[in-house]
Scaffold this active site. Sequence first.
Site, PDB file in Angstrom:
ATOM      1  N   PRO A   2      36.437  38.208  30.329  1.00  0.00           N
ATOM      2  CA  PRO A   2      36.401  37.488  29.078  1.00  0.00           C
ATOM      3  C   PRO A   2      37.673  37.512  28.268  1.00  0.00           C
ATOM      4  CG  PRO A   2      35.667  39.684  28.735  1.00  0.00           C
ATOM      5  CD  PRO A   2      36.285  39.612  30.093  1.00  0.00           C
ATOM      6  N   GLU A   3      38.120  36.350  27.940  1.00  0.00           N
ATOM      7  CA  GLU A   3      38.898  36.215  26.718  1.00  0.00           C
ATOM      8  C   GLU A   3      38.070  35.243  25.904  1.00  0.00           C
ATOM      9  OE1 GLU A   3      43.136  35.742  27.094  1.00  0.00           O
ATOM     10  OE2 GLU A   3      43.130  36.665  29.062  1.00  0.00           O
ATOM     11  N   HIS A  93      24.890  45.868  40.112  1.00  0.00           N
ATOM     12  CA  HIS A  93      25.548  45.923  38.798  1.00  0.00           C
ATOM     13  C   HIS A  93      24.855  45.105  37.712  1.00  0.00           C
ATOM     14  CE1 HIS A  93      28.599  48.034  40.960  1.00  0.00           C
ATOM     15  NE2 HIS A  93      28.946  46.969  41.653  1.00  0.00           N
ATOM     16  N   ARG A 112      32.496  46.843  36.309  1.00  0.00           N
ATOM     17  CA  ARG A 112      33.295  47.996  35.871  1.00  0.00           C
ATOM     18  C   ARG A 112      32.702  48.731  34.673  1.00  0.00           C
ATOM     19  NH1 ARG A 112      39.427  45.983  35.739  1.00  0.00           N
ATOM     20  NH2 ARG A 112      39.835  48.134  35.162  1.00  0.00           N
TER      21      ARG A 112
END
Length: 280
Positions: A2-3, A93, A112
């Site tokens: 994400p930005e 995940h 992550r």
Amino acid sequence: MPELPEVEVTCQGVLPHLLERTVLAVHSSGKSLRQPIPQELLRSCLCNKTICTVERRAKYILIRFTGKDVLIIHLGMTGKLGIFSQATAAARHDHLVLTLDNTMELRYNDVRRFGSVAVWPADQAEELEQVFLARQGIEPLGAAFDGKQLHQLAHNCTVPMKKFLMDSRRISGIGNIYANEILFAAGIHPVCPANSLSLEQWQEVAGCTVHILNKAIAAGGSTISDFLGASGQPGYFQLQLAVYGKKGEACPGCGEEIVKEVVGGRATFFCPECQQEVQR
DNA sequence: CGGCGCACCTGAGTGC
DNA sequence: TGCACTCAGGTGCGCC
């Protein structure tokens, strides 16, 4: 992933699937994200509540419920939100699953685990506004964003431009990729001290910022229609990047080789010809 | 306070 | 095929 553009596209993508939906159940993987997922609080605040809006502030996704409880999700580096049918097998995940009242599920997946999930109960709505949201930097796509404001913000600030743009306490939503692209578009060297830019240069930076972010959202927006199943990668995967990741390739402006250096601890790409360090 | 370095975590890619 | 190593789009902490 994400930005700002990716978060915006994610918001727009899940929005139509969440509006007016009621949450029936909350499940989490038990693994901790940046902070532990507050499963019990999520349950008590969100179960049997109905979603009334989904919005973005900085890089946070705010899912607001009737009764004023707010679920806040940050995607970190690798977080994704998707809408799946209950029949779809869980993915590795998947860390948070909200079961909706139409047999669908909202799933948060994060390899992550740099993301975060938090809930602000209705009785803390005041703090949410005044403490949490007020602490975020200015919105690049907000009405008040312009070169004049940035120029003032950079007064007495000696950090390199690259770091300045990426500092979420000052400006929200600009990450490493778009910082590189914005500086290239504005013709500013990444290590140029923030307080050395003229008002005119700041106006150029502001203009490029808005233009590039909007272009990225528009490009990512093409994936919104098939957001079910969280398919494609919105945002920079769709956008034509000029310098990021282009070390050794020809600058699209002058043909000079793009170089890579580390600035503020992160990979930085620029054209040494088009982005001169020395200001005149 | 400003600025820097690093840690948090997993997986993909590279070179031997 | 395997292993060791580097790198990745974000944030916030401790330290000077």
